[in-house]
Motif scaffolding. Structure first.
Motif, mmCIF file in Angstrom:
data_model
loop_
_atom_site.group_PDB
_atom_site.id
_atom_site.type_symbol
_atom_site.label_atom_id
_atom_site.label_comp_id
_atom_site.label_asym_id
_atom_site.label_seq_id
_atom_site.Cartn_x
_atom_site.Cartn_y
_atom_site.Cartn_z
ATOM 1 N N PHE A 95 0.826 -1.219 0.000
ATOM 2 C CA PHE A 95 0.000 0.000 0.000
ATOM 3 C C PHE A 95 0.861 1.270 0.000
ATOM 4 C CE2 PHE A 95 -2.813 -3.411 0.966
ATOM 5 C CZ PHE A 95 -3.917 -3.082 0.189
ATOM 6 N N HIS A 96 1.836 1.262 -0.874
ATOM 7 C CA HIS A 96 2.585 2.471 -1.275
ATOM 8 C C HIS A 96 2.426 2.490 -2.791
ATOM 9 C CE1 HIS A 96 6.406 5.130 -0.920
ATOM 10 N NE2 HIS A 96 6.056 5.129 -2.209
ATOM 11 N N ALA A 97 1.813 3.557 -3.308
ATOM 12 C CA ALA A 97 1.454 3.612 -4.734
ATOM 13 C C ALA A 97 2.623 3.208 -5.628
ATOM 14 C CB ALA A 97 1.006 5.033 -5.078
ATOM 15 N N HIS A 98 2.334 2.409 -6.644
ATOM 16 C CA HIS A 98 3.391 1.991 -7.578
ATOM 17 C C HIS A 98 2.784 1.587 -8.909
ATOM 18 C CE1 HIS A 98 2.082 -1.518 -5.244
ATOM 19 N NE2 HIS A 98 2.277 -2.230 -6.340
ATOM 20 N N MET A 99 3.521 1.867 -9.973
ATOM 21 C CA MET A 99 3.142 1.390 -11.304
ATOM 22 C C MET A 99 4.046 0.229 -11.687
ATOM 23 S SD MET A 99 2.308 4.619 -13.766
ATOM 24 C CE MET A 99 1.144 5.867 -13.205
ATOM 25 N N HIS A 100 3.422 -0.805 -12.233
ATOM 26 C CA HIS A 100 4.187 -1.949 -12.745
ATOM 27 C C HIS A 100 4.511 -1.689 -14.213
ATOM 28 C CE1 HIS A 100 3.150 -4.975 -9.506
ATOM 29 N NE2 HIS A 100 2.206 -4.075 -9.281
ATOM 30 N N VAL A 101 5.756 -1.897 -14.590
ATOM 31 C CA VAL A 101 6.152 -1.865 -16.010
ATOM 32 C C VAL A 101 6.648 -3.272 -16.330
ATOM 33 C CG1 VAL A 101 7.532 -0.716 -17.777
ATOM 34 C CG2 VAL A 101 6.830 0.549 -15.735
ATOM 35 N N MET A 102 5.855 -3.983 -17.154
ATOM 36 C CA MET A 102 6.092 -5.422 -17.316
ATOM 37 C C MET A 102 6.482 -5.776 -18.744
ATOM 38 S SD MET A 102 2.812 -6.584 -15.030
ATOM 39 C CE MET A 102 1.829 -5.177 -15.517
ATOM 40 N N PRO A 103 7.675 -6.307 -18.928
ATOM 41 C CA PRO A 103 8.087 -6.756 -20.259
ATOM 42 C C PRO A 103 7.246 -7.961 -20.680
ATOM 43 C CG PRO A 103 9.930 -6.805 -18.680
ATOM 44 C CD PRO A 103 8.686 -6.592 -17.904
ATOM 45 N N ARG A 104 6.866 -7.981 -21.947
ATOM 46 C CA ARG A 104 6.007 -9.067 -22.425
ATOM 47 C C ARG A 104 6.542 -9.662 -23.731
ATOM 48 N NH1 ARG A 104 0.943 -9.461 -20.904
ATOM 49 N NH2 ARG A 104 1.327 -11.560 -21.690
ATOM 50 N N TYR A 105 6.205 -10.941 -23.887
ATOM 51 C CA TYR A 105 6.667 -11.700 -25.063
ATOM 52 C C TYR A 105 5.525 -12.539 -25.608
ATOM 53 C CZ TYR A 105 11.042 -10.251 -22.951
ATOM 54 O OH TYR A 105 12.050 -9.490 -22.392
ATOM 55 N N GLY A 106 4.386 -11.893 -25.880
ATOM 56 C CA GLY A 106 3.249 -12.638 -26.428
ATOM 57 C C GLY A 106 2.669 -13.601 -25.406
ATOM 58 N N LYS A 107 2.467 -14.851 -25.805
ATOM 59 C CA LYS A 107 1.856 -15.842 -24.905
ATOM 60 C C LYS A 107 2.916 -16.344 -23.932
ATOM 61 C CE LYS A 107 -1.745 -17.400 -28.097
ATOM 62 N NZ LYS A 107 -2.482 -16.152 -27.949
ATOM 63 N N ASP A 108 3.141 -15.538 -22.864
ATOM 64 C CA ASP A 108 4.210 -15.874 -21.918
ATOM 65 C C ASP A 108 3.649 -16.223 -20.546
ATOM 66 O OD1 ASP A 108 3.333 -13.414 -21.096
ATOM 67 O OD2 ASP A 108 5.178 -12.351 -21.541
ATOM 68 N N SER A 109 2.419 -16.688 -20.526
ATOM 69 C CA SER A 109 1.741 -17.212 -19.320
ATOM 70 C C SER A 109 1.155 -16.132 -18.421
ATOM 71 C CB SER A 109 2.634 -18.143 -18.492
ATOM 72 O OG SER A 109 3.488 -17.398 -17.665
ATOM 73 N N PHE A 110 1.404 -14.840 -18.709
ATOM 74 C CA PHE A 110 0.784 -13.784 -17.913
ATOM 75 C C PHE A 110 -0.510 -13.372 -18.590
ATOM 76 C CE2 PHE A 110 0.385 -9.134 -16.997
ATOM 77 C CZ PHE A 110 0.066 -9.268 -15.659
ATOM 78 N N SER A 111 -1.606 -13.370 -17.827
ATOM 79 C CA SER A 111 -2.892 -13.026 -18.410
ATOM 80 C C SER A 111 -3.472 -11.824 -17.682
ATOM 81 C CB SER A 111 -3.825 -14.230 -18.281
ATOM 82 O OG SER A 111 -5.120 -13.839 -18.582
ATOM 83 N N LEU A 112 -3.886 -10.795 -18.413
ATOM 84 C CA LEU A 112 -4.373 -9.589 -17.754
ATOM 85 C C LEU A 112 -5.823 -9.703 -17.318
ATOM 86 C CD1 LEU A 112 -2.877 -6.505 -19.573
ATOM 87 C CD2 LEU A 112 -2.542 -7.231 -17.231
ATOM 88 N N TRP A 113 -6.711 -9.994 -18.249
ATOM 89 C CA TRP A 113 -8.113 -10.106 -17.883
ATOM 90 C C TRP A 113 -8.870 -10.856 -18.966
ATOM 91 C CZ3 TRP A 113 -6.389 -4.837 -18.584
ATOM 92 C CH2 TRP A 113 -6.679 -4.300 -19.836
ATOM 93 N N VAL A 114 -10.030 -11.337 -18.568
ATOM 94 C CA VAL A 114 -10.948 -11.943 -19.529
ATOM 95 C C VAL A 114 -12.164 -11.030 -19.579
ATOM 96 C CG1 VAL A 114 -12.336 -13.964 -20.053
ATOM 97 C CG2 VAL A 114 -10.128 -14.239 -18.898
#
Ligand code: AMP
Ligand code: ZN
Length: 136
Positions: A95-114
């Motif tokens: 609970f200290h404000a932060h922005m995530h900057v996430m490197p991505r490579y297409g279908k790399d198992s990270f899913s944002l939302w459905v």
């Protein structure tokens, strides 16, 4: 905030792998990255989330996030997600404000939302509510 882990990082009381710093913002690697290089951009001053931050500071954090996203692209990262969890219901854990900057490579198992469907008048109703709240 004495007990906040990100404030402790800013004060140098906890280690971090820093990649960027200016007078009001710091950025360091997330300890549990979505992909290597996943970076957290934080205001040096403690604010719980985006709602508490002055607009000018939100802009500074966002510009720093863009700088880091640009740098990622320059080292071959294929795509970048920038996100911010605000509130426990949005998945915020620190609970200290932060922005995530996430490197991505297409279908790399990270899913944002459905995406869900809207039913009936729900879409118009929620848009009206947001617009009314923006005016107030
Ligand atoms: P959230 O509050 O859900 O946006 O996520 C908090 C993020 O902070 C998670 O991705 C954690 O892996 C990360 N995190 C927690 N503690 C540390 C730490 N000491 N150094 C770097 N990243 C951390
Ligand atoms: Zn803090």
């Amino acid at each position: 905030m004495s007990s906040c882990i990100f404030c402790k990082i800013i004060r140098g009381e906890l280690p971090c792998t820093k990649v960027y710093e200016d007078e009001s913002v710091a950025a360091f690697l997330d300890i549990k990255p979505v992909n290597p290089g996943h970076t957290l951009v934080i205001p040096k001053k403690h604010f719980e989330n985006i709602h508490d931050m002055p607009d000018a500071l939100v802009a500074k954090v966002a510009v720093a996030a863009k700088k880091i996203a640009d740098a990622m692209r320059n080292i071959g990262v294929k795509g970048v997600n920038i996100g911010m969890n605000n509130g426990a219901h949005a998945g915020q854990i620190v609970f200290h404000a932060h922005m995530h900057v996430m490197p991505r490579y297409g279908k790399d198992s990270f899913s944002l939302w459905v995406g869900k469907e809207y039913y009936g008048k729900e879409r118009e109703l929620v848009a009206e509510k947001i617009k009314a709240a923006l005016k107030s």
